[in-house]
Design an enzyme around this catalytic site. Structure first.
Site, PDB file in Angstrom:
ATOM      1  N   ASP A   9     -42.254  28.988  -6.688  1.00  0.00           N
ATOM      2  CA  ASP A   9     -43.420  29.890  -6.610  1.00  0.00           C
ATOM      3  C   ASP A   9     -43.159  31.326  -7.080  1.00  0.00           C
ATOM      4  O   ASP A   9     -43.594  32.287  -6.418  1.00  0.00           O
ATOM      5  CB  ASP A   9     -43.988  29.913  -5.174  1.00  0.00           C
ATOM      6  CG  ASP A   9     -44.492  28.550  -4.723  1.00  0.00           C
ATOM      7  OD1 ASP A   9     -44.334  27.574  -5.476  1.00  0.00           O
ATOM      8  OD2 ASP A   9     -45.041  28.465  -3.607  1.00  0.00           O
ATOM      9  N   LYS A 106     -48.365  22.318  -6.454  1.00  0.00           N
ATOM     10  CA  LYS A 106     -48.571  21.926  -5.052  1.00  0.00           C
ATOM     11  C   LYS A 106     -49.711  22.739  -4.454  1.00  0.00           C
ATOM     12  O   LYS A 106     -50.038  23.810  -4.953  1.00  0.00           O
ATOM     13  CB  LYS A 106     -47.282  22.138  -4.251  1.00  0.00           C
ATOM     14  CG  LYS A 106     -46.830  23.577  -4.206  1.00  0.00           C
ATOM     15  CD  LYS A 106     -45.503  23.712  -3.513  1.00  0.00           C
ATOM     16  CE  LYS A 106     -45.080  25.144  -3.401  1.00  0.00           C
ATOM     17  NZ  LYS A 106     -46.002  25.992  -2.635  1.00  0.00           N
ATOM     18  N   CYS A 151     -42.372  28.946   1.663  1.00  0.00           N
ATOM     19  CA  CYS A 151     -42.131  27.834   0.738  1.00  0.00           C
ATOM     20  C   CYS A 151     -40.649  27.545   0.516  1.00  0.00           C
ATOM     21  O   CYS A 151     -40.269  26.388   0.322  1.00  0.00           O
ATOM     22  CB  CYS A 151     -42.900  28.058  -0.554  1.00  0.00           C
ATOM     23  SG  CYS A 151     -44.691  27.913  -0.252  1.00  0.00           S
TER      24      CYS A 151
HETATM   25  C1  VGL Z   1     -46.582  30.633   0.043  1.00  0.00           C
HETATM   26  C2  VGL Z   1     -48.010  31.339   1.674  1.00  0.00           C
HETATM   27  C3  VGL Z   1     -49.056  30.648   1.100  1.00  0.00           C
HETATM   28  C4  VGL Z   1     -45.202  30.640  -0.539  1.00  0.00           C
HETATM   29  C5  VGL Z   1     -47.609  29.914  -0.550  1.00  0.00           C
HETATM   30  O1  VGL Z   1     -45.037  30.366  -1.748  1.00  0.00           O
HETATM   31  O2  VGL Z   1     -44.242  30.935   0.219  1.00  0.00           O
HETATM   32  N1  VGL Z   1     -46.794  31.324   1.154  1.00  0.00           N
HETATM   33  N2  VGL Z   1     -48.841  29.943  -0.013  1.00  0.00           N
END
Ligand code: VGL
Ligand code: ZN
Length: 207
Positions: A9, A106, A151
């Site tokens: 991410d 995802k 994540c």
């Molecule tokens: C994430 C909160 C919501 C992350 C993703 O990548 O850690 N955190 N969506």
């Protein structure tokens, strides 16, 4: 032994100017770029929500940080972020994406969030990452990216449980830290589960 770098991410919405800012989140790009050539394989995940995703506070007219129950699972509400094909969902500029051979999306199901790169939070559906890692015969994973307390944490815990030798490169990750000690707690959880928490020096052979 087949070593894979798993980039989690590293997207605009998690950079300090994004919708769900991770403090210093963009500063890890340089070290990740140096790490990529050291690995047999490089894969990446992208948080990839439809507009109106069930983790978005705006859907319920609530504030980010509030908790709800989403299909039986406790869910923290977030600002709208990483909406599919938006600027916020793109990789942070400067990331050397030509090294990335496989991308897993995802969080695409509006009914359930997906912190782990492997499964949704209800562990009902897989993302395809495990199948890919089996295809390339990878047994060691080195995890980097955003965010340490969400994540990265869930991806690393699943990786250990799935039987991978799992390393988390701490200085190539950053935390949201809704509570100031969330990063520390996440690192402790991962270490207790059997992940090795390491510094990028260990991979880059620097002292
Ligand atoms: C994430 C909160 C919501 C992350 C993703 O990548 O850690 N955190 N969506
Ligand atoms: Zn998300």
């Amino acid at each position: 032994m087949t070593q894979t770098l798993v980039i989690v991410d590293v997207q605009n919405d998690f950079s300090p100017s994004g919708a769900l800012p991770v403090p210093d989140g963009d500063s890890i790009v340089t070290v990740i770029n140096r790490l990529m050539p050291c690995f047999d394989h490089v894969v990446a995940t992208q948080d990839w929500h439809p507009a109106g995703h069930g983790s978005f506070a705006s859907v319920y007219h609530l504030s980010p940080g509030e908790m709800i129950e989403l299909n039986g699972i406790q869910q923290i509400l977030w600002p709208d972020h990483c909406v599919q094909s938006s600027w916020g969902a793109e990789f942070i500029p400067g990331l050397a994406t030509h090294h990335i051979e496989y991308i897993v999306h995802k969080g695409s199901n509006p009914e359930v969030d997906s912190y782990s790169g492997f499964f949704d939070n209800g562990k009902r559906q897989t993302t395809g990452l495990l199948d890919y890692l089996k295809t390339i015969d990878s047994d060691e994973l080195y995890i980097v990216g955003l965010a340490t307390d969400y994540c990265i944490l869930f991806t690393a815990l699943d990786a250990v449980e799935l039987g991978f030798k799992t390393y988390v490169i701490q200085d190539a990750c950053r935390a949201v830290n809704l509570d100031p000690d969330d990063e520390e707690k996440a690192l402790a959880k991962m270490a207790n589960a059997g992940c090795k928490i390491i510094h990028s020096r260990y991979v880059l052979n620097e002292s």
